[in-house]
Scaffold this motif. Structure first.
Motif, PDB file in Angstrom:
ATOM      1  N   PRO A  51      16.333   6.056  -8.260  1.00  0.00           N
ATOM      2  CA  PRO A  51      15.872   7.408  -8.604  1.00  0.00           C
ATOM      3  C   PRO A  51      14.355   7.470  -8.630  1.00  0.00           C
ATOM      4  N   ARG A  52      13.820   8.663  -8.400  1.00  0.00           N
ATOM      5  CA  ARG A  52      12.381   8.870  -8.500  1.00  0.00           C
ATOM      6  C   ARG A  52      11.985   9.020  -9.972  1.00  0.00           C
ATOM      7  N   LEU A  53      10.692   8.901 -10.233  1.00  0.00           N
ATOM      8  CA  LEU A  53      10.213   9.032 -11.607  1.00  0.00           C
ATOM      9  C   LEU A  53      10.551  10.400 -12.173  1.00  0.00           C
ATOM     10  N   GLN A  54      10.427  11.450 -11.346  1.00  0.00           N
ATOM     11  CA  GLN A  54      10.753  12.787 -11.847  1.00  0.00           C
ATOM     12  C   GLN A  54      12.240  12.936 -12.147  1.00  0.00           C
ATOM     13  N   LEU A  63       0.829  -1.207   0.000  1.00  0.00           N
ATOM     14  CA  LEU A  63       0.000   0.000   0.000  1.00  0.00           C
ATOM     15  C   LEU A  63       0.864   1.259   0.000  1.00  0.00           C
ATOM     16  N   LEU A  64       1.917   1.265   0.819  1.00  0.00           N
ATOM     17  CA  LEU A  64       2.811   2.423   0.858  1.00  0.00           C
ATOM     18  C   LEU A  64       3.410   2.697  -0.515  1.00  0.00           C
ATOM     19  N   GLN A  65       3.877   1.642  -1.164  1.00  0.00           N
ATOM     20  CA  GLN A  65       4.509   1.803  -2.473  1.00  0.00           C
ATOM     21  C   GLN A  65       3.486   2.243  -3.517  1.00  0.00           C
ATOM     22  N   ALA A  66       2.274   1.714  -3.435  1.00  0.00           N
ATOM     23  CA  ALA A  66       1.227   2.113  -4.383  1.00  0.00           C
ATOM     24  C   ALA A  66       0.887   3.588  -4.214  1.00  0.00           C
ATOM     25  N   LEU A  67       0.829   4.050  -2.963  1.00  0.00           N
ATOM     26  CA  LEU A  67       0.511   5.452  -2.699  1.00  0.00           C
ATOM     27  C   LEU A  67       1.633   6.390  -3.125  1.00  0.00           C
ATOM     28  N   ARG A  68       2.832   5.837  -3.297  1.00  0.00           N
ATOM     29  CA  ARG A  68       3.964   6.634  -3.790  1.00  0.00           C
ATOM     30  C   ARG A  68       4.061   6.592  -5.315  1.00  0.00           C
ATOM     31  N   GLY A  69       3.159   5.841  -5.952  1.00  0.00           N
ATOM     32  CA  GLY A  69       3.173   5.765  -7.408  1.00  0.00           C
ATOM     33  C   GLY A  69       4.215   4.819  -7.961  1.00  0.00           C
ATOM     34  N   SER A  70       4.628   3.817  -7.177  1.00  0.00           N
ATOM     35  CA  SER A  70       5.676   2.889  -7.625  1.00  0.00           C
ATOM     36  C   SER A  70       5.176   1.980  -8.745  1.00  0.00           C
ATOM     37  N   GLY A  71       6.123   1.508  -9.559  1.00  0.00           N
ATOM     38  CA  GLY A  71       5.832   0.516 -10.582  1.00  0.00           C
ATOM     39  C   GLY A  71       6.039  -0.884 -10.026  1.00  0.00           C
ATOM     40  N   PRO A  72       6.118  -1.902 -10.894  1.00  0.00           N
ATOM     41  CA  PRO A  72       6.223  -3.292 -10.434  1.00  0.00           C
ATOM     42  C   PRO A  72       7.390  -3.537  -9.496  1.00  0.00           C
ATOM     43  N   ASP A  73       8.517  -2.874  -9.716  1.00  0.00           N
ATOM     44  CA  ASP A  73       9.678  -3.092  -8.859  1.00  0.00           C
ATOM     45  C   ASP A  73       9.371  -2.698  -7.421  1.00  0.00           C
ATOM     46  N   GLY A  74       8.748  -1.519  -7.235  1.00  0.00           N
ATOM     47  CA  GLY A  74       8.394  -1.079  -5.888  1.00  0.00           C
ATOM     48  C   GLY A  74       7.233  -1.862  -5.307  1.00  0.00           C
TER      49      GLY A  74
END
Length: 435
Positions: free
Chosen positions: A281-284, A135-146
């Motif tokens: 790295p972050r997506l940005q 849930l934490l990773q989903a709320l951060r916008g992570s992809g499959p790796d996260g």
């Protein structure tokens, strides 16, 4: 299909049984209920196994007034189980990602320091922790790796980090602890909902489970599926990385990365960073690398800072570097018989054999000085001879701009004889080289 264990005893037995060549285990023991169950089950399961070695490590973060009491409790528990324990006190530095991240960084650094070669560090994280992390990773916008969340086992500090309880839920650990009459520490910070994970645990997951009773199991399955997808993407990223990496170096070809579809390029960059042992790295950050460095004009140079490292571009090469700092001026006298000369400012050693390879003649009777650029230097080159600015010479070379001012210049009797591994002045080329 392999049956998923429901109790911590089954989970540990299944895990240890799948690791027949692993006999040395170190339990990360916080003193809380989860880690006490892990320590107790490990001690019981491996009792009487003469090949097995079990010990524990407790990290004292010093963040709670009762931290020293907790350490004493852990010593008492380990002594009662006959398990050796190391108590390590750490200093938690400020972390831009918050106190939880700072404590985790200090804890993992201590684990790495104390783990023995090929030893397995066992952590007590379980299926509820996996659901929270998803849930934490989903709320951060992570992809499959996260979204893959917590790995069951991975290499760590010359050994391994493993979590045998990932298929067990907190309820089964609590049931075991109560039946075995275990005593444990309740960290009051675990109830502080200012921390994201605690908020999910105390407020969000119970609400989800009222509507969907199997929410934790379902989220854990999603994490497992994300892990499988991540592995597939990782394999493709490795194939792409092998193509775009410049042979014989750790740099990437900008033009090769630029022809990849955007998401595949992102995955290549993530894998490149991971293999360098750096934080993701972050997506940005990746978007900035793509727009400012990779998709920029062919003659452009640039830099993208990503926390504790940076991406740089020079010509068709993309570099992954520690933050750049100027080496500062240096000057050394190199005396016959020209033994190895170490230049501390740039962490480089000059050798007489390398001079011969470059065709540099080092006169035995002359004064040789090695220093870096100050500006305005000229070197005598060519047939017929002419003087060329060192600055221009370096601009024409493949040397990235941030390395140019650190390159050693060799002076013989105050005349510039060579720019190290770039050019040799015509008057100082060896007879063999000229022939």
């Amino acid at each position: 299909m392999k049956k998923q264990p429901r109790s911590p005893v089954e989970a540990l037995a299944q895990y240890v049984g799948s690791q027949p060549d692993q006999t040395h285990f170190c339990v990360a023991f916080s003193g809380g209920m989860d880690s006490h169950v892990l320590l107790h089950t490990v001690a019981q399961l491996l009792d009487g196994n003469n090949q097995a070695r079990v010990r524990a490590v407790h990290i004292n973060h010093g963040l709670n007034p009762d931290s020293d009491y907790w350490a004493q409790h852990c010593e008492f528990v380990c002594d009662s189980l006959g398990v050796p324990v190391v108590i390590k006190k750490v200093l938690v530095d400020e972390n831009p990602e918050g106190p939880e991240a700072g404590a985790r960084a200090a804890r993992y650094a201590a684990f790495a320091e104390h783990l023995m070669p090929k030893e397995q560090l066992l952590l007590a994280q379980h299926a509820d922790d996996q659901a929270e992390t998803f849930l934490l990773q989903a709320l951060r916008g992570s992809g499959p790796d996260g979204l893959a969340s917590i790995p069951r086992k991975r290499t760590f500090a010359g050994g391994y980090m493993a979590r045998p309880f990932l298929n067990c839920f907190r309820e089964s650990l609590l049931d075991y602890a109560q039946k075995q009459s275990l005593s444990w520490i309740e960290d009051p910070s675990n109830a502080d909902t200012r921390f994201d994970r605690n908020f999910l645990r105390q407020e969000v997951l119970p609400l989800l489970q009222q509507r969907w009773p199997s929410a934790a199991q379902t989220l854990s399955r999603s994490a497992a599926r994300s892990a499988a997808a991540s592995q597939t993407l990782l394999g493709l990223a490795q194939e792409d990385l092998d193509v775009v990496r410049i042979r014989g170096s750790n740099e990437l070809s900008v033009s090769e990365v630029n022809v990849l579809p955007r998401e595949r390029a992102f995955n290549v960059l993530r894998l490149w960073v991971r293999q360098a042992g750096l934080r993701m790295p972050r997506l940005q950050d990746l978007s900035e690398v793509m727009s400012s460095l990779i998709a920029a004009r062919a003659d452009s140079t640039g830099i993208v800072n990503v926390r504790d490292y940076e991406f740089r571009r020079h010509r068709d090469r993309l570099y992954l570097l520690e933050p750049h700092t100027d080496s500062g001026p240096y000057e050394y006298e190199w005396l016959p018989p020209f033994n190895n000369l170490y230049i501390a400012e740039i962490d480089m050693t000059l050798r007489a054999s390398e001079c011969r390879e470059q065709g540099i003649e080092l006169p035995e009777s002359a004064r040789v000085v090695v220093k870096n650029r100050a500006g305005g230097e000229l070197i005598k080159l060519g047939e017929p001879a002419f003087h060329k600015a060192v600055k221009k010479l370096l601009q024409e070379s493949a040397v990235p701009p941030w390395k140019r001012d650190a390159i050693p210049l060799l002076y013989v009797n105050e005349r510039l004889a060579a720019v190290w591994k770039i050019a040799v002045a015509v008057d100082f080329r060896s007879v063999t080289e000229i022939a």
